[in-house]
Design an enzyme around this catalytic site. Structure first.
Site, PDB file in Angstrom:
ATOM      1  N   HIS A 150       0.838  -1.211   0.000  1.00  0.00           N
ATOM      2  CA  HIS A 150       0.000   0.000   0.000  1.00  0.00           C
ATOM      3  C   HIS A 150       0.872   1.260   0.000  1.00  0.00           C
ATOM      4  O   HIS A 150       0.727   2.120  -0.882  1.00  0.00           O
ATOM      5  CB  HIS A 150      -0.917  -0.012   1.230  1.00  0.00           C
ATOM      6  CG  HIS A 150      -1.798   1.191   1.352  1.00  0.00           C
ATOM      7  ND1 HIS A 150      -3.107   1.184   0.949  1.00  0.00           N
ATOM      8  CD2 HIS A 150      -1.558   2.443   1.817  1.00  0.00           C
ATOM      9  CE1 HIS A 150      -3.636   2.390   1.152  1.00  0.00           C
ATOM     10  NE2 HIS A 150      -2.717   3.168   1.693  1.00  0.00           N
ATOM     11  N   GLU A 151       1.760   1.355   0.958  1.00  0.00           N
ATOM     12  CA  GLU A 151       2.610   2.550   1.041  1.00  0.00           C
ATOM     13  C   GLU A 151       3.531   2.621  -0.172  1.00  0.00           C
ATOM     14  O   GLU A 151       3.835   3.711  -0.666  1.00  0.00           O
ATOM     15  CB  GLU A 151       3.420   2.568   2.348  1.00  0.00           C
ATOM     16  CG  GLU A 151       2.589   2.503   3.633  1.00  0.00           C
ATOM     17  CD  GLU A 151       1.505   3.578   3.742  1.00  0.00           C
ATOM     18  OE1 GLU A 151       1.658   4.661   3.144  1.00  0.00           O
ATOM     19  OE2 GLU A 151       0.480   3.324   4.422  1.00  0.00           O
ATOM     20  N   HIS A 164       1.774   4.481  -2.804  1.00  0.00           N
ATOM     21  CA  HIS A 164       1.870   5.937  -2.621  1.00  0.00           C
ATOM     22  C   HIS A 164       3.242   6.427  -3.105  1.00  0.00           C
ATOM     23  O   HIS A 164       3.351   7.464  -3.755  1.00  0.00           O
ATOM     24  CB  HIS A 164       1.724   6.293  -1.134  1.00  0.00           C
ATOM     25  CG  HIS A 164       0.314   6.239  -0.608  1.00  0.00           C
ATOM     26  ND1 HIS A 164      -0.721   6.936  -1.181  1.00  0.00           N
ATOM     27  CD2 HIS A 164      -0.221   5.577   0.452  1.00  0.00           C
ATOM     28  CE1 HIS A 164      -1.842   6.712  -0.476  1.00  0.00           C
ATOM     29  NE2 HIS A 164      -1.565   5.886   0.506  1.00  0.00           N
ATOM     30  N   GLU A 224      -4.979   7.604  -2.870  1.00  0.00           N
ATOM     31  CA  GLU A 224      -5.477   6.302  -2.403  1.00  0.00           C
ATOM     32  C   GLU A 224      -5.777   5.374  -3.578  1.00  0.00           C
ATOM     33  O   GLU A 224      -5.677   4.154  -3.449  1.00  0.00           O
ATOM     34  CB  GLU A 224      -6.725   6.480  -1.541  1.00  0.00           C
ATOM     35  CG  GLU A 224      -6.418   6.931  -0.121  1.00  0.00           C
ATOM     36  CD  GLU A 224      -5.544   5.952   0.656  1.00  0.00           C
ATOM     37  OE1 GLU A 224      -5.863   4.756   0.718  1.00  0.00           O
ATOM     38  OE2 GLU A 224      -4.513   6.394   1.200  1.00  0.00           O
TER      39      GLU A 224
HETATM   40 ZN    ZN Z   1      -2.965   5.242   1.952  1.00  0.00          ZN
END
Ligand code: ZN
Length: 498
Positions: free
Chosen positions: A264-265, A268, A294
Site C-alpha cells: 500500500h505505502e 503511494h 489512495e
Molecule cells: Zn494510503
C-alpha cells in the site's frame, strides 16, 4: 516589474515553501522513528516557527501582489507557470479569509484535541472527547464559509480533500455501494468461511524485514530513492520525486499486515517518485488529491496485490522466507486467505470488500454533523446503529467505535470519502488498463513494470498539474461507481463460490 523578474520571485517563493515543508517533514519523521521519547518539546517549538513562517510567507501582501501581477500577465506565462499561479492564488485567498486570531485558536484546539482524543480512546470515554469535538465541528462549519461561501458547509469541506466532489456526487456513489455490497456481504456471511489460520503462525520480524525488501524490489522501488522504516502506524512521506520514505509495522502473529502495508505505502511512493522533474520544488509537485493518492496505493495493495496472478507469482519466494510457516500451504490457499471477508469493527483492519462500508458510515455521520442535523452527543448511538445495519456487527465500546480514528481530532471532516473513492477509481483504472495492455501476463511472472508504466503515464507524471477530476478522467474515463461494485461482486462471488 518585469514578468521575468516576477517569475524569478515566484520560483523563490515556491522553493522557500518547499524548504519549510521539508524541514517540518524531517522533524516529523524523526519524531516517529528514532527520536528519544521525551524530546517532543523542542521539536514543537521548531515546528511552530516553521508553520508560522510558511503561513506568513503565503499570506504576505507582497505575495498577493506578485500573484495578481502574474495573473494579469498570464498570457505571457507557460502552461505550467499559469497552473502554479492558480494553485498559489487559491491557497492565498483561502488563508487570508481566515482571521488570524481564529486561525491561532484553531491550531491550539487541534493540538489539544489530539491529546484529549488519545486519552478518550484509551479509556473508551466519549464524554471526555465530546466538548472538544463540538468545538471542532463548530470551527469547521465556520471555516467552510471561508473556503467557499456559495457552497453548503460540508460540500465546501469535501472540496478541500477531493476538489470537484460534493454530497450529490457522493450520495450517488455510496448509494451504489450500499445497494450492491450490503447484500453481498450478508450472502458471504452465510457461505463456507475461508481458513486463514496459517497467516497467524509465528513470523519473526527479521524474516518479515527481508520479505519487505523483496516486495519493494518487485514493485520496482529504487532503494536509492526510497527507504523503509518502522512506525506504529504505517505511512508514506515524500520530500520530492527523488526522496520518498515509507514505513510499516511488523506483527509477529500476522504476516499479511505488514505485507499489505508495504505494498500500500509502496503504491503511494510509486506515485510521488513518478512525478515529472519539471514540477519539483513547485506547488505542482506532489500527488494531486487524497482520492487519487489512495487510488494508487489501493491499486497496488488490492487490485494487484490481492490478485490470484500476483499471489501465485510471489508465493514460492514467500515460502523461501517462511519455510516452516508456509511449507504446508498452497498458493491458492494463500490467495483465498488474504481475501477473506470479515465484517469487523476497525476500518484500518478491514478487508477489501467491507472497507468502503466503514467509510460510508463515517460519511453519513459527518454529513449530518456538519449539516447540523446530528448533535455530537448522538454520534456514538448513530455510529453503533449503522455498524449493525451495514456490517452486522455489535460495537462493544467507543474505543472500537467512534473513537477509533484520529481524523476528527485533527480537524479533518470530509477526508474519509476519498479513501473509498480511491478504491472505486482503481477499479476503473483496471478496466481501462486491460483495454490498453496485457496486465495479467506480466503480473503472473512477478513483473509489475508494465502496470507501473501505465499508471505513471496516466496518473503519476502529472503531479498536481491537472485537477483531480481531470486525472480521474484521464485514467478512468467517466466516473461510474458500478464498475467498482461489479469488480468486487465478480471477485467475491468466485472466491466464495456463491
Ligand atoms: Zn494510503
Amino acid at each position: 516589474m518585469e514578468v521575468k523578474e516576477a517569475l524569478g520571485q515566484l520560483d523563490l517563493l515556491q522553493k522557500k515553501l518547499y524548504a519549510y515543508n521539508a524541514a517540518s517533514s524531517s522533524l516529523y519523521l524523526d519524531s516517529v522513528t528514532v527520536a528519544p521519547k521525551d524530546t517532543a518539546e523542542g521539536r514543537g517549538v521548531a515546528l511552530g516557527i516553521l508553520a508560522g513562517e510558511s503561513q506568513k510567507l503565503l499570506t504576505d501582501e507582497k505575495t498577493g501582489e506578485l500573484l495578481s501581477f502574474l495573473q494579469e500577465h498570464r498570457g505571457e506565462l507557460s502552461e505550467i507557470e499559469r497552473r502554479e499561479v492558480e494553485e498559489l492564488q487559491r491557497s492565498y485567498r483561502q488563508l487570508v479569509q481566515i482571521p488570524a486570531d481564529e486561525y491561532m485558536e484553531y491550531a491550539m484546539l487541534t493540538n489539544e484535541a489530539s491529546d484529549v482524543w488519545h486519552k478518550a480512546k484509551e479509556t473508551s470515554d466519549f464524554e471526555l472527547f465530546r466538548p472538544v469535538l463540538e468545538r471542532l465541528v463548530a470551527f469547521n462549519r465556520k471555516f467552510a464559509g471561508y473556503y467557499d461561501k456559495e457552497k453548503k458547509p460540508y460540500d465546501a469541506l469535501l472540496n478541500e480533500y477531493e476538489r470537484g466532489t460534493d454530497m450529490e456526487f457522493l450520495d450517488a456513489f455510496f448509494g451504489e455501494v450500499r445497494e450492491k455490497l450490503v447484500p453481498l456481504i450478508e450472502k458471504i456471511g452465510q457461505a463456507e468461511q475461508i481458513d486463514d489460520s496459517f497467516l497467524h503462525r509465528h513470523y519473526p520480524v527479521e524474516s518479515q524485514r527481508r520479505f519487505s525488501d523483496y516486495l519493494m524490489e518487485v514493485m520496482g522501488l529504487d532503494r536509492g530513492h526510497c527507504t523503509i522504516g518502522e512506525t506504529e502506524h504505517p505511512f508514506t512521506l515524500e520530500f520530492n520525486n527523488q526522496d520518498v520514505r515509507i514505513t510499516t509495522n511488523y506483527k509477529e502473529d500476522s504476516v499479511a499486515d505488514s505485507m499489505y502495508s508495504v505494498i500500500h505505502e509502496g503504491g503511494h511512493a510509486k506515485y510521488e517518485l513518478g512525478i515529472r522533474d519539471e514540477f519539483q520544488y513547485t506547488v505542482l509537485a506532489g500527488g494531486v488529491s487524497m482520492g487519487v493518492h489512495e487510488s494508487q496505493s489501493r491499486f497496488y495493495e488490492n487490485i494487484i496485490g490481492r490478485s490470484r496472478a500476483f499471489v501465485e507469482a510471489i508465493f514460492p519466494k514467500m515460502q523461501e522466507f517462511f519455510p516452516e510457516q508456509l511449507g504446508d500451504v498452497t498458493a491458492e490457499q494463500m490467495y483465498r486467505a488474504v481475501n477473506k471477508v470479515q465484517p469487523s469493527l476497525i476500518r484500518t483492519e478491514s478487508d477489501e470488500l467491507t472497507y468502503s462500508l466503514h467509510v460510508m458510515i463515517r460519511y453519513e455521520i459527518e454529513k449530518q454533523l456538519i449539516g447540523g442535523t446530528l448533535e455530537v452527543k448522538d454520534v456514538p448511538k448513530v455510529w453503533n446503529r449503522l455498524y449493525k445495519e451495514y456490517l452486522g456487527v455489535d460495537v462493544p465500546d467507543d474505543k472500537h467505535g467512534c473513537l477509533q480514528d484520529s481524523h476528527w481530532s485533527g480537524g479533518s471532516f470530509g477526508y474519509f470519502p476519498s479513501y473509498a473513492l480511491g478504491s472505486a477509481y482503481g477499479a476503473q483504472m483496471l478496466q481501462n488498463m486491460e483495454k490498453d495492455i496485457d496486465v495479467w501476463g506480466p503480473v503472473s511472472k512477478g513483473d509489475l513494470s508494465v502496470v507501473s508504466g501505465w499508471l505513471k503515464d496516466k496518473v503519476h507524471q502529472y503531479g498536481s498539474f491537472l485537477e483531480p477530476a481531470d486525472v480521474v478522467k484521464n485514467a478512468c474515463g467517466t466516473f461510474d461507481p458500478s464498475v467498482y461494485t461489479d469488480y468486487l461482486t465478480k471477485k467475491y462471488t468466485e472466491l466464495y463460490r456463491l
